[in-house]
Design an enzyme around this catalytic site. Structure first.
Site, mmCIF file in Angstrom:
data_model
loop_
_atom_site.group_PDB
_atom_site.id
_atom_site.type_symbol
_atom_site.label_atom_id
_atom_site.label_comp_id
_atom_site.label_asym_id
_atom_site.label_seq_id
_atom_site.Cartn_x
_atom_site.Cartn_y
_atom_site.Cartn_z
ATOM 1 N N CYS A 83 0.470 -1.597 -0.053
ATOM 2 C CA CYS A 83 0.034 0.272 -0.166
ATOM 3 C C CYS A 83 1.124 0.824 -0.596
ATOM 4 O O CYS A 83 2.105 1.161 -0.305
ATOM 5 C CB CYS A 83 -0.815 0.009 0.929
ATOM 6 S SG CYS A 83 -0.475 0.475 2.880
ATOM 7 N N ASP A 84 0.603 2.167 0.067
ATOM 8 C CA ASP A 84 1.706 3.380 0.274
ATOM 9 C C ASP A 84 2.155 3.761 1.415
ATOM 10 O O ASP A 84 2.217 5.333 1.581
ATOM 11 C CB ASP A 84 0.018 4.952 -0.505
ATOM 12 C CG ASP A 84 -0.990 4.761 0.579
ATOM 13 O OD1 ASP A 84 -0.754 4.577 1.724
ATOM 14 O OD2 ASP A 84 -1.586 5.990 0.213
ATOM 15 N N ASN B 90 3.378 1.085 -6.130
ATOM 16 C CA ASN B 90 3.635 -0.124 -6.974
ATOM 17 C C ASN B 90 4.699 -0.026 -7.665
ATOM 18 O O ASN B 90 5.357 -0.821 -7.936
ATOM 19 C CB ASN B 90 2.451 -0.667 -7.968
ATOM 20 C CG ASN B 90 0.950 -0.899 -6.814
ATOM 21 O OD1 ASN B 90 0.960 -0.667 -5.643
ATOM 22 N ND2 ASN B 90 -0.135 -0.102 -7.644
ATOM 23 N N HIS C 26 -5.262 -3.630 10.036
ATOM 24 C CA HIS C 26 -4.692 -4.325 9.126
ATOM 25 C C HIS C 26 -4.966 -2.797 7.854
ATOM 26 O O HIS C 26 -4.754 -3.527 6.243
ATOM 27 C CB HIS C 26 -5.145 -5.971 8.504
ATOM 28 C CG HIS C 26 -4.975 -6.299 9.735
ATOM 29 N ND1 HIS C 26 -3.666 -7.182 9.448
ATOM 30 C CD2 HIS C 26 -5.482 -6.883 10.620
ATOM 31 C CE1 HIS C 26 -3.483 -8.409 9.822
ATOM 32 N NE2 HIS C 26 -4.730 -7.758 10.791
ATOM 33 N N TYR D 255 -10.453 6.665 -10.975
ATOM 34 C CA TYR D 255 -10.773 8.364 -10.897
ATOM 35 C C TYR D 255 -12.434 8.834 -10.701
ATOM 36 O O TYR D 255 -12.965 7.305 -10.858
ATOM 37 C CB TYR D 255 -10.238 9.480 -12.172
ATOM 38 C CG TYR D 255 -8.561 9.127 -11.931
ATOM 39 C CD1 TYR D 255 -7.769 10.222 -11.459
ATOM 40 C CD2 TYR D 255 -7.895 8.523 -12.572
ATOM 41 C CE1 TYR D 255 -6.386 10.454 -11.066
ATOM 42 C CE2 TYR D 255 -6.655 8.823 -13.031
ATOM 43 C CZ TYR D 255 -6.058 9.578 -12.285
ATOM 44 O OH TYR D 255 -4.200 9.805 -11.609
ATOM 45 N N PHE E 206 -5.148 -3.037 -1.311
ATOM 46 C CA PHE E 206 -5.223 -2.287 -1.433
ATOM 47 C C PHE E 206 -5.502 -1.490 -2.590
ATOM 48 O O PHE E 206 -4.633 -1.704 -4.165
ATOM 49 C CB PHE E 206 -3.895 -1.135 -1.332
ATOM 50 C CG PHE E 206 -3.202 0.172 -1.314
ATOM 51 C CD1 PHE E 206 -4.050 0.836 -0.184
ATOM 52 C CD2 PHE E 206 -2.831 0.396 -2.574
ATOM 53 C CE1 PHE E 206 -3.967 2.344 -0.295
ATOM 54 C CE2 PHE E 206 -1.717 1.697 -2.710
ATOM 55 C CZ PHE E 206 -2.961 2.543 -1.405
#
Lengths: 78, 760
Positions: free
Chosen positions: B36-37, B134, B197, B445, B626
């Site tokens: 994830c980020d 990613n 999580h 988006y 994610f």
């Protein structure tokens, strides 16, 4: 509310000390580094029964077998 | 320093800070998870050349920052459907007909076709969309090449997730602050719900702070797990966050709970702000938010008096029609209460002077003013575009030593909706080449139907991906990307913080997978600009970036998990703030100059359409996923086999809905299929749609898109004027009108049996 200058400076020194300890803790080479790591660990460790990060999924994870991963990647297993 | 817990020898003995024993034949690598980020520092265990396990870091400052998505990465990235060779489309766009080609063939053709498009339509006809999480070895190289070629049209999911927050925070004090969780005494979570999580380090920080005695205030329509732990929970109406904060300011100013010294010395526009805030008496705020005025006042007092307090970044205010005002109000609350750049408050860290930052690598200065002016969306919604951020060049140079600070990559973006309109032939000029890297733009988006039209109208689409996503299915080329296990990384916090962390390469990439560094290097060569990426290897590039530290990347890896300079506080006392006035701008001179209201305000919802009596919010993912990723992992699908619609018991009764029933959710934009889950934590008349659903096992290609046309929330996300933030042009996702349609029993089988069950 305006914060007392003396108190603010004290907080700044304390925060800087904490960051310095985190830095040394991350080096983990010299005796001083290791002492910092021990102190940081002790200060952030909760008793197991209160440790909100304990999680069976994570704590019991055994990882994967490399040969099984190979077979999986080749599409031989589900 | 947090208070030491009671000394318990067994607990200390159980602590996991010591480096663990490694099984024979297993080596370890210290890596940073990019599932994830949030970038957790973890350890990869390697056996027979494969990563076989991801576990917690041995460093106590990162301990236990690991989640279910992270531990599944070795299997997720070994998936048999992973793309391992470049693919070239051979049938019609979206036909699903591909042939395998070499990287050389692919890049050569892509370079020729891109040059032809640029020659015909101009460089602005090339748009790029990325999500760095990613494929995060780009490090600004994509922007660097685009800037030299002459295209300003770079977009990203950060336009509605953190990047826009960074850009808008600059309007107030010139930087994007990071909360000092370790020393704070009060945390405000605005709709955000970090948990074990999901956003694990934030959850860890918050729980540690609470264990230390810090207060927690939660504003959230749902009774989230964070709300259940909070000292005060304000169950506000979805999308009314800005009104809530205006109410808090009313209390704080009326009761003189603000930091008068800081306001007097370091802010401008206080009197104007006060007048604006006076328009929001608590009775009005209570009506707008649906919350009890006494509780609103209590929360405001807690924030102002229990401090230093923090309002951590939240995606909620990034995604609503009052986004700019909401983000500005957070920054104004921090400022008037004296919490900016103090311990326990919100630090303005600035760049690390020892590291060549990504904003420098991007070389924004080489893009001409004429090309910058063409950036799509900047005419109507300029906040995070070159035009909106232009006035920061001088103040940023004065305070942070360089003109461009592309914090979270969100400060010089084109507006996504305007970009897709131009791609669809509805813009001021054509956009005919579209590249996306580590990103699934169709579903990331608002207004998915528009994005499909936009992609079908392209002459060249290039994807750099792991899997055959719905977006990749419409590409001309799919180039296989490597993963975080398969390459090194230098994590620089996206410019937000001044620390950097190294991540080791743990295994070789499979097949012909390549990093974004290699992708851009090859493309620079194909565009006859090899000098833009002169480094042979990613490690050489990192050595260049680290030169001032006196260490190579390998040496940094050996030395530490994290590199940072000693913290400094109240830096503004030396150089002022990086705003045109040098002060905190409660009334924004830049927004005023751009023709917008310089003070925060609240736009109410349009009148209720009786056809669509319910409201939905989206943007939330299940813990196993994610964004639009990870639906291919059997263990994750077993946990979350189908998209679930959360409704309150009251709403379920009103609309005769039963648990596990398939229904349609519909609005003016479109409709999706979804399964009902009745949750008493949900308020009446508000429903939750999970973000990013598609099913990799379903039919691919145009007209199908692996279930995205059936399940994707982006089909319900509007981007018309009433549902866009005025200053940024980002969509309102927190309270969109909709209705629930009952589905005949015979229509309830919405997918083949294989899709209804986890693949395990």
């Amino acid at each position: 509310m305006s914060i007392d200058e003396k108190l603010l400076r004290k907080r700044e020194r304390s925060a800087a000390l904490m960051m310095w300890m985190a830095k040394r803790s991350s080096y983990n080479k010299s005796l001083l580094d290791k002492a910092c790591r021990w102190a940081v660990n002790r200060a952030t460790t909760l008793p197991p029964e209160e440790d909100f990060l304990r999680d069976p999924l994570i704590d019991n994870d055994q990882g994967f077998d490399p040969d099984e991963l190979d077979r999986y990647q080749r599409g031989e297993t589900g | 320093m947090p208070a030491a817990p009671p000394f318990d020898p067994q607990a200390i003995a159980d602590a996991k800070f010591e480096e663990r024993e490694v099984r024979p034949g297993v080596t370890t690598k210290r890596t940073i998870c990019q599932t994830c980020d949030i970038a957790c520092s973890v350890v990869a265990e390697v056996e027979k050349g494969r990563v076989v396990k991801i576990r917690s870091s041995d460093n106590p400052i990162f301990r236990d920052n690991i989640c279910m998505k992270g531990i599944m990465a070795p299997k997720g990235l070994a998936d048999p459907t992973r793309i391992l060779q470049p693919l070239k489309r051979v049938g019609k766009r979206g036909s699903g007909e591909w042939e395998k080609v070499s990287w050389d063939e692919a890049i050569s053709d892509i370079g020729q076709r891109l040059k032809a498009i640029i020659a015909k339509h101009g460089p602005e006809a090339w748009a790029v969309s990325t999500s760095q999480w990613n494929t995060a070895t780009d490090h600004g190289l994509g922007r660097r090449i685009m800037n030299h070629v002459g295209s300003p049209n770079w977009i990203s999911g950060v336009a509605l997730c953190a990047g826009n927050t960074a850009a808008v925070n600059r309007f107030t004090y010139g930087w994007f602050p990071m909360g000092d969780f370790a020393n704070t005494k009060c945390i405000v979570l605005m709709g955000h719900n970090p948990r074990r999580h999901s956003w694990t380090p934030m959850y860890n920080f918050i729980r540690q702070a609470q264990a230390r005695g810090a207060k927690l205030i939660v504003t959230d329509p749902r009774r989230s797990s964070s709300a259940e732990r909070a000292d005060i929970w304000l169950p506000l109406k979805a999308g009314s966050d800005a009104a809530m904060m205006l109410g808090w300011l009313k209390v704080i100013l009326d009761e003189e709970l603000y930091d008068k010294k800081f306001v007097e010395n370091w802010t401008i526009g206080f009197d104007d702000l006060r007048k604006r805030v006076d328009e929001y008496p608590l009775e009005r705020v209570a009506k707008l938010t649906g919350c009890d005025p006494e509780m609103i006042a209590k929360a405001a007092r807690m924030y102002a008096t229990e401090g230093p307090s923090i309002i951590p970044w939240t995606p909620i205010t990034d995604m609503q029609r009052n986004s700019t005002s909401g983000i500005r109000l957070q920054s104004i609350l921090r400022s008037v209460c004296g919490y900016v750049d103090v311990p326990g408050g919100e630090r303005l860290e600035g760049f690390n002077p020892d590291i060549i930052n990504e904003s420098t690598i991007e070389m924004h200065h080489v893009l001409s003013d004429a090309q910058k002016a063409k950036q799509l969306g900047s005419d109507q919604h300029p906040a995070f575009t070159y035009r909106g951020q232009e006035a920061f060049r001088e103040p940023t140079k004065r305070v942070y030593g360089q003109e461009y600070a592309n914090l979270i990559m969100g400060c010089h973006m084109a507006t996504p909706s305007a970009t897709f309109r131009a791609m669809a032939g509805q813009g001021p000029y054509p956009v005919k080449a579209f590249f996306f890297l580590g990103n699934n733009p169709l579903m990331s988006y608002a207004n998915m139907p528009l994005i499909i039209d936009a992609m079908m109208n392209q002459d060249l689409i290039v994807a750099h991906e792991h899997f055959m996503t719905p977006s990749a299915q419409l590409a001309d080329y799919i180039l296989p990307g490597d993963s975080w296990l398969e390459r090194p990384w230098l994590m620089d916090s996206f410019g937000w913080m001044s620390s950097v962390r190294p991540s080791e390469k743990a295994m070789e990439p499979p097949g012909e997978c390549k990093s974004t560094f290699e992708f851009w290097k090859l493309l620079a060569g194909a565009l006859d600009k090899p000098e833009l990426v002169p480094w042979d290897r990613l490690e050489d590039f990192y050595d260049y970036r680290l030169e001032k530290t006196g260490m190579t990347f390998d040496q940094l890896v050996k030395k530490t998990d994290i590199y940072f300079a000693p913290p400094k506080f109240r830096q503004y006392e030396k150089k002022g703030f990086a705003t045109p006035s040098g002060k905190v701008e409660l009334k924004s001179s830049i927004l005023e100059e751009l023709g917008f209201d310089p003070l925060p305000y609240f736009r109410e919802d349009p009148p209720v359409d009786p056809e669509y009596p319910l409201k939905l919010f989206t943007g939330v993912r299940e813990d196993g996923f994610f964004q639009t990723g990870h639906r291919h992992i059997p263990e994750m699908r077993k946990r979350h086999p189908e998209p679930l619609l959360f409704v309150s018991p009251g709403t379920a009764t009103q609309y005769h809905l039963a648990e596990d029933e398939w229904v349609e959710v519909e609005n003016e934009m479109g409709k999706i299929s979804i399964k009902v889950a009745i949750k008493d934590a949900m308020p009446d008349d508000l429903i939750r749609i999970p973000h990013g659903w598609w099913k990799p096992e379903m039919k691919q290609g145009a007209g199908h898109l692996s279930g995205a046309l059936k399940y994707a929330d982006a089909q319900l996300c509007r981007d018309d004027a009433d549902y866009l933030d005025r200053e940024q042009g980002i969509p309102h996702l927190k309270g969109v009108p909709c209705r629930i349609n009952k589905v005949e029993q015979s229509e309830q089988s919405v997918a083949p049996a294989s899709a209804m069950e986890p693949a395990e």
